[in-house]
Design a protein around this motif. Structure first.
Motif, PDB file in Angstrom:
ATOM      1  N   ASN A 227       1.131   1.647   0.547  1.00  0.00           N
ATOM      2  CA  ASN A 227       2.119   2.297   1.396  1.00  0.00           C
ATOM      3  C   ASN A 227       3.367   1.426   1.498  1.00  0.00           C
ATOM      4  O   ASN A 227       3.367   0.274   1.064  1.00  0.00           O
ATOM      5  CB  ASN A 227       1.543   2.541   2.803  1.00  0.00           C
ATOM      6  CG  ASN A 227       2.103   3.802   3.444  1.00  0.00           C
ATOM      7  OD1 ASN A 227       3.201   4.239   3.130  1.00  0.00           O
ATOM      8  ND2 ASN A 227       1.332   4.387   4.359  1.00  0.00           N
ATOM      9  N   TRP A 228       4.432   1.989   2.081  1.00  0.00           N
ATOM     10  CA  TRP A 228       5.601   1.186   2.407  1.00  0.00           C
ATOM     11  C   TRP A 228       5.190   0.199   3.504  1.00  0.00           C
ATOM     12  O   TRP A 228       4.374   0.534   4.375  1.00  0.00           O
ATOM     13  CB  TRP A 228       6.737   2.079   2.897  1.00  0.00           C
ATOM     14  CG  TRP A 228       7.212   3.052   1.861  1.00  0.00           C
ATOM     15  CD1 TRP A 228       7.971   2.767   0.761  1.00  0.00           C
ATOM     16  CD2 TRP A 228       6.963   4.457   1.817  1.00  0.00           C
ATOM     17  NE1 TRP A 228       8.216   3.899   0.030  1.00  0.00           N
ATOM     18  CE2 TRP A 228       7.614   4.963   0.656  1.00  0.00           C
ATOM     19  CE3 TRP A 228       6.267   5.352   2.636  1.00  0.00           C
ATOM     20  CZ2 TRP A 228       7.573   6.302   0.306  1.00  0.00           C
ATOM     21  CZ3 TRP A 228       6.230   6.677   2.293  1.00  0.00           C
ATOM     22  CH2 TRP A 228       6.875   7.147   1.139  1.00  0.00           C
ATOM     23  N   HIS A 229       5.794  -0.976   3.495  1.00  0.00           N
ATOM     24  CA  HIS A 229       5.302  -1.995   4.432  1.00  0.00           C
ATOM     25  C   HIS A 229       5.566  -1.629   5.894  1.00  0.00           C
ATOM     26  O   HIS A 229       4.928  -2.187   6.790  1.00  0.00           O
ATOM     27  CB  HIS A 229       5.901  -3.369   4.098  1.00  0.00           C
ATOM     28  CG  HIS A 229       7.347  -3.541   4.446  1.00  0.00           C
ATOM     29  ND1 HIS A 229       8.320  -3.639   3.485  1.00  0.00           N
ATOM     30  CD2 HIS A 229       7.987  -3.639   5.641  1.00  0.00           C
ATOM     31  CE1 HIS A 229       9.499  -3.797   4.070  1.00  0.00           C
ATOM     32  NE2 HIS A 229       9.322  -3.793   5.368  1.00  0.00           N
ATOM     33  N   ASP A 230       6.459  -0.686   6.142  1.00  0.00           N
ATOM     34  CA  ASP A 230       6.721  -0.282   7.527  1.00  0.00           C
ATOM     35  C   ASP A 230       5.989   1.002   7.904  1.00  0.00           C
ATOM     36  O   ASP A 230       6.256   1.579   8.957  1.00  0.00           O
ATOM     37  CB  ASP A 230       8.226  -0.108   7.763  1.00  0.00           C
ATOM     38  CG  ASP A 230       8.843   1.000   6.917  1.00  0.00           C
ATOM     39  OD1 ASP A 230       8.155   1.502   5.992  1.00  0.00           O
ATOM     40  OD2 ASP A 230      10.005   1.367   7.177  1.00  0.00           O
ATOM     41  N   SER A 231       5.053   1.434   7.052  1.00  0.00           N
ATOM     42  CA  SER A 231       4.420   2.737   7.282  1.00  0.00           C
ATOM     43  C   SER A 231       2.900   2.692   7.362  1.00  0.00           C
ATOM     44  O   SER A 231       2.261   3.744   7.336  1.00  0.00           O
ATOM     45  CB  SER A 231       4.848   3.725   6.179  1.00  0.00           C
ATOM     46  OG  SER A 231       6.246   3.893   6.175  1.00  0.00           O
ATOM     47  N   TYR A 232       2.310   1.520   7.415  1.00  0.00           N
ATOM     48  CA  TYR A 232       0.853   1.452   7.528  1.00  0.00           C
ATOM     49  C   TYR A 232       0.423   1.879   8.935  1.00  0.00           C
ATOM     50  O   TYR A 232       0.823   1.281   9.932  1.00  0.00           O
ATOM     51  CB  TYR A 232       0.350   0.036   7.251  1.00  0.00           C
ATOM     52  CG  TYR A 232       0.343  -0.328   5.791  1.00  0.00           C
ATOM     53  CD1 TYR A 232      -0.565   0.239   4.905  1.00  0.00           C
ATOM     54  CD2 TYR A 232       1.256  -1.260   5.281  1.00  0.00           C
ATOM     55  CE1 TYR A 232      -0.578  -0.089   3.565  1.00  0.00           C
ATOM     56  CE2 TYR A 232       1.252  -1.604   3.939  1.00  0.00           C
ATOM     57  CZ  TYR A 232       0.337  -1.007   3.084  1.00  0.00           C
ATOM     58  OH  TYR A 232       0.336  -1.351   1.754  1.00  0.00           O
ATOM     59  N   VAL A 233      -0.396   2.899   8.988  1.00  0.00           N
ATOM     60  CA  VAL A 233      -0.935   3.379  10.252  1.00  0.00           C
ATOM     61  C   VAL A 233      -2.427   3.610  10.058  1.00  0.00           C
ATOM     62  O   VAL A 233      -2.845   4.226   9.075  1.00  0.00           O
ATOM     63  CB  VAL A 233      -0.263   4.700  10.700  1.00  0.00           C
ATOM     64  CG1 VAL A 233      -0.857   5.172  12.027  1.00  0.00           C
ATOM     65  CG2 VAL A 233       1.240   4.502  10.832  1.00  0.00           C
ATOM     66  N   ALA A 236      -4.277   7.048   8.873  1.00  0.00           N
ATOM     67  CA  ALA A 236      -3.253   8.026   8.499  1.00  0.00           C
ATOM     68  C   ALA A 236      -3.622   8.685   7.175  1.00  0.00           C
ATOM     69  O   ALA A 236      -4.150   8.045   6.269  1.00  0.00           O
ATOM     70  CB  ALA A 236      -1.898   7.349   8.383  1.00  0.00           C
ATOM     71  N   ASP A 239       0.240  10.831   1.848  1.00  0.00           N
ATOM     72  CA  ASP A 239       1.107  11.933   1.469  1.00  0.00           C
ATOM     73  C   ASP A 239       0.522  12.669   0.264  1.00  0.00           C
ATOM     74  O   ASP A 239       0.029  12.060  -0.675  1.00  0.00           O
ATOM     75  CB  ASP A 239       2.499  11.376   1.131  1.00  0.00           C
ATOM     76  CG  ASP A 239       3.467  12.482   0.762  1.00  0.00           C
ATOM     77  OD1 ASP A 239       3.607  12.728  -0.456  1.00  0.00           O
ATOM     78  OD2 ASP A 239       4.066  13.079   1.664  1.00  0.00           O
TER      79      ASP A 239
END
Length: 262
Positions: A227-233, A236, A239
């Motif tokens: 994932n993008w490094h600011d989008s790890y949840v 989740a 996409d």
């Protein structure tokens, strides 16, 4: 062919490889690629062997200074199961002090990938030095480094072979118990910095289904956790478009692995 520029200090002209046609270049590349693929498979096999290396229980208590105060080795895990500690030399007596850390250690710090990707694989990366926290904070801001960086306050560096030279130790946490699982220094440290190289020295590895790991080790579908490094949840859903792309990549990976085994 002799180069017309870039001569070495010896005064000898640089001897370049031959210049060839597209067909000859492609043939040479295919030959080299076969060796590179063999090297990749050997590296994967070595990582699999590393995941089966015995562990050593850490019996002593260690203390570190951090921006948030005094921390134990257990605290450094930040609740995760795996911890990588790089011993960086930044302290009185080190060349560059107090404006800079050791040149080599600074190069390592410069190439560290975003730690969010390691965190997503249950892994924490920490740098450790003997410099006071005020100096570490100043250096990190000056150099643009963001990884956690603590101050060693006891014999941690001596006990784990990094009191006189840099090195990377790996630990695993099982509840309150901590184990040392791996150690690398000298030229082995040169490759450190990338997410994959860090994960390959951990006991759990990259945690993808293609890896040869002991039974019961956590593994998820190849590529799907990226994932993008600011989008790890946590939990989740990936996409849909990325699932399609990664499915295609995984199919190509399986095909290539099948060819290598045949």
């Amino acid at each position: 062919m002799t180069a017309t520029a870039g001569n070495g200090k010896s005064g000898q002209a640089m001897q370049r490889p031959p210049v060839v046609s597209q067909e000859a270049w492609d043939a040479a590349h295919r030959q080299l690629l076969a060796k590179e693929k063999a090297h990749t498979r050997a590296r994967d096999a070595l990582a699999a062997e590393r995941r089966r290396m015995p562990w050593m229980a850490v019996e002593r208590q260690y203390a570190f200074e951090a921006p948030q105060g005094r921390l134990s080795l257990h605290d450094l895990f930040e609740g995760r199961h795996q911890l990588i500690v790089y011993r960086a030399f930044f302290e009185p007596g080190v060349f560059g002090w107090p404006e800079h850390a050791c040149r080599g250690c600074s190069m390592v710090a410069d190439q560290v990938a975003h730690v969010a990707h390691l965190n997503a694989r249950d892994t924490t990366l920490v740098f450790a030095s003997r410099a006071p926290q005020a100096d570490i904070a100043r250096l990190k801001e000056q150099m643009g480094w963001t990884m956690p960086w603590v101050t060693i306050t006891d014999d941690f560096d001596k006990d784990f072979g990094v009191d006189e030279w840099h090195g990377t130790n790996v630990f695993y946490r099982d509840g309150e118990r901590i184990f040392r699982t791996y150690f690398v220094n000298n030229r082995g440290d040169e490759q450190m910095g990338g997410t994959w190289n860090y994960l390959d020295i951990t006991p759990l590895g990259r945690q993808e289904v293609w890896e040869d790991s002991p039974a019961g080790y956590p593994q998820t579908a190849t590529y799907k956790w990226w994932n993008w490094h600011d989008s790890y949840v946590a939990d989740a859903e990936p996409d849909k478009k990325w699932v399609e792309v990664s499915d295609a990549g995984e199919a190509a990976f399986r095909e290539e692995s099948a060819k290598a085994r045949s």
